[in-house]
Scaffold this motif. Structure first.
Motif, mmCIF file in Angstrom:
data_model
loop_
_atom_site.group_PDB
_atom_site.id
_atom_site.type_symbol
_atom_site.label_atom_id
_atom_site.label_comp_id
_atom_site.label_asym_id
_atom_site.label_seq_id
_atom_site.Cartn_x
_atom_site.Cartn_y
_atom_site.Cartn_z
ATOM 1 N N LEU A 116 -4.743 -2.565 -11.648
ATOM 2 C CA LEU A 116 -3.419 -2.946 -11.164
ATOM 3 C C LEU A 116 -2.384 -2.857 -12.280
ATOM 4 O O LEU A 116 -1.263 -2.375 -12.073
ATOM 5 N N VAL A 121 -4.721 2.551 -9.468
ATOM 6 C CA VAL A 121 -5.286 2.475 -8.116
ATOM 7 C C VAL A 121 -4.884 3.679 -7.257
ATOM 8 O O VAL A 121 -5.729 4.257 -6.568
ATOM 9 N N ARG A 131 -9.230 3.003 0.863
ATOM 10 C CA ARG A 131 -9.092 1.625 0.395
ATOM 11 C C ARG A 131 -10.338 0.804 0.683
ATOM 12 O O ARG A 131 -10.768 -0.005 -0.120
ATOM 13 N N TYR A 134 -12.935 1.524 -1.933
ATOM 14 C CA TYR A 134 -12.618 0.871 -3.216
ATOM 15 C C TYR A 134 -12.961 -0.613 -3.164
ATOM 16 O O TYR A 134 -13.641 -1.145 -4.047
ATOM 17 N N VAL A 135 -12.504 -1.286 -2.123
ATOM 18 C CA VAL A 135 -12.754 -2.722 -1.991
ATOM 19 C C VAL A 135 -14.244 -3.007 -1.858
ATOM 20 O O VAL A 135 -14.783 -3.919 -2.495
ATOM 21 N N ALA A 198 -7.019 -10.270 -8.143
ATOM 22 C CA ALA A 198 -6.190 -9.188 -7.616
ATOM 23 C C ALA A 198 -4.759 -9.619 -7.333
ATOM 24 O O ALA A 198 -3.908 -8.776 -7.058
ATOM 25 N N ARG A 295 -4.411 -6.603 0.295
ATOM 26 C CA ARG A 295 -3.803 -6.465 -1.028
ATOM 27 C C ARG A 295 -3.741 -4.995 -1.449
ATOM 28 O O ARG A 295 -2.710 -4.510 -1.921
ATOM 29 N N TYR A 296 -4.820 -4.263 -1.253
ATOM 30 C CA TYR A 296 -4.840 -2.877 -1.705
ATOM 31 C C TYR A 296 -4.182 -1.924 -0.720
ATOM 32 O O TYR A 296 -3.901 -0.785 -1.075
ATOM 33 N N VAL A 299 -0.896 -2.002 -2.522
ATOM 34 C CA VAL A 299 -0.924 -1.438 -3.847
ATOM 35 C C VAL A 299 -0.924 0.084 -3.815
ATOM 36 O O VAL A 299 -0.313 0.744 -4.651
ATOM 37 N N GLY A 300 -1.609 0.657 -2.818
ATOM 38 C CA GLY A 300 -1.748 2.108 -2.783
ATOM 39 C C GLY A 300 -0.491 2.849 -2.367
ATOM 40 O O GLY A 300 -0.455 4.065 -2.451
#
Length: 301
Positions: A116, A121, A131, A134-135, A198, A295-296, A299-300
């Motif tokens: 982050l 990411v 995603r 990744y998670v 995160a 969250r991601y 972020v992406g």
């Protein structure tokens, strides 16, 4: 290589080079391989493998701190010819929860905060990885690292009990119960730790957040439980355990794995209340995964 020279109107020279670009014709390993690679790299990173020597110091020290007491217990049991271990398999993780918390606080931010902070990411998502991959890889790696940390001393205890010629059936049953307990603990702690880490790209803030969630909640719940027990409100003690991660694990293993409760006065939950404990644990695990996905997703972008 070929070259061709042409003359521009202003007299400048232009040169065209053929450097032989070719399309990639090798095998394409796809998302599954990328997910496995990310899982492996993240798991190795939690113990400092593949990183600098300085990164290995803390996780290896904590791993040793987890295992050395088990080895001492085994040595004493063998020398004194005990017929049973002085510490139950299900109680070991509860007793060493501070070490587990330190490991999680140190390694959860390392696993996600750097990506982050340095904005790497989106680079993961530019490859054939989504995603969810990744998670899932990060969650599985952290849970596996915690399981290795918490199950290793149980293996030491089990092997020591066999060496001391204790009852095989009893020790095997206790060992299996201990593994189930630490597996559930690993999933719960990994989810909570990664969610806290995160939330911020700053590793220091992530460390503080993880320690606060684990330590403050346990301290507050234990204090209120002790007060309730002293005042004779023993019926409230099991319900108060729903508000701390470690007491949730204690309640589940007391209700379903035959463990002795560490609650004040030994007032652990029964089967009915234990079912609520288990539902809360599963809800927190699922909620942690959903929170990481959310969250991601942001972020992406």
């Amino acid at each position: 290589m070929t070259a061709a020279d042409t003359r521009r109107p202003d007299g400048a020279q232009t040169r065209i080079h053929n450097i032989g670009y070719r399309s990639y014709d090798g095998s394409r390993l796809g998302r599954a391989y990328a997910r496995r690679s990310l899982y492996s790299q993240s798991l190795r990173g939690t113990y400092g493998l593949g990183r600098s020597a300085k990164s290995k110091v803390l996780p290896m020290i904590l791993f040793a701190v987890m295992c050395v007491p088990a080895a001492i217990v085994v040595a004493v049991a063998v020398q004194t010819k005990m017929t049973d271990l002085p510490l139950d398999y299900t109680r070991y993780a509860i007793t060493t929860q501070a070490v587990i918390g330190l490991f999680l606080a140190a390694q959860a931010p390392q696993s996600v905060s750097r990506d982050l902070r340095f904005r790497t990411v989106p680079l993961y998502f530019s490859r054939p990885i989504e995603r969810g991959d990744y998670v899932t890889a990060k969650y599985a790696a952290m849970a596996s690292a915690l399981f290795i940390l918490t199950a290793s001393p149980l293996v030491v205890l089990y092997l020591g009990s066999l060496l001391a010629k204790m009852d095989f059936a009893d020790q095997t049953a206790g060992f299996a119960q201990g593994l189930v307990s630490v597996a559930l603990l690993s999933l719960l702690f990994a989810g909570l730790g990664l969610v806290m880490a995160a939330l911020t790209p700053r590793r220091g803030f992530g460390v503080a957040a993880v320690i606060a969630v684990l330590t403050i909640s346990y301290g507050a719940v234990s204090t209120v439980q002790a007060i309730a027990d002293v005042q004779g409100s023993t019926g409230a003690v099991p319900w108060l355990g729903l508000f701390s991660p470690i007491t949730l694990i204690d309640g589940v293993q007391t209700a379903f794995l035959g463990a002795t409760s560490a609650f004040p006065g030994g007032h652990g939950p029964g089967t009915g209340t234990g079912a609520i404990y288990l539902l809360v644990v599963l809800a927190l695990i699922a909620g942690s995964y959903a929170a990481l996905m959310r969250r991601y997703r942001k972020v992406g972008l």
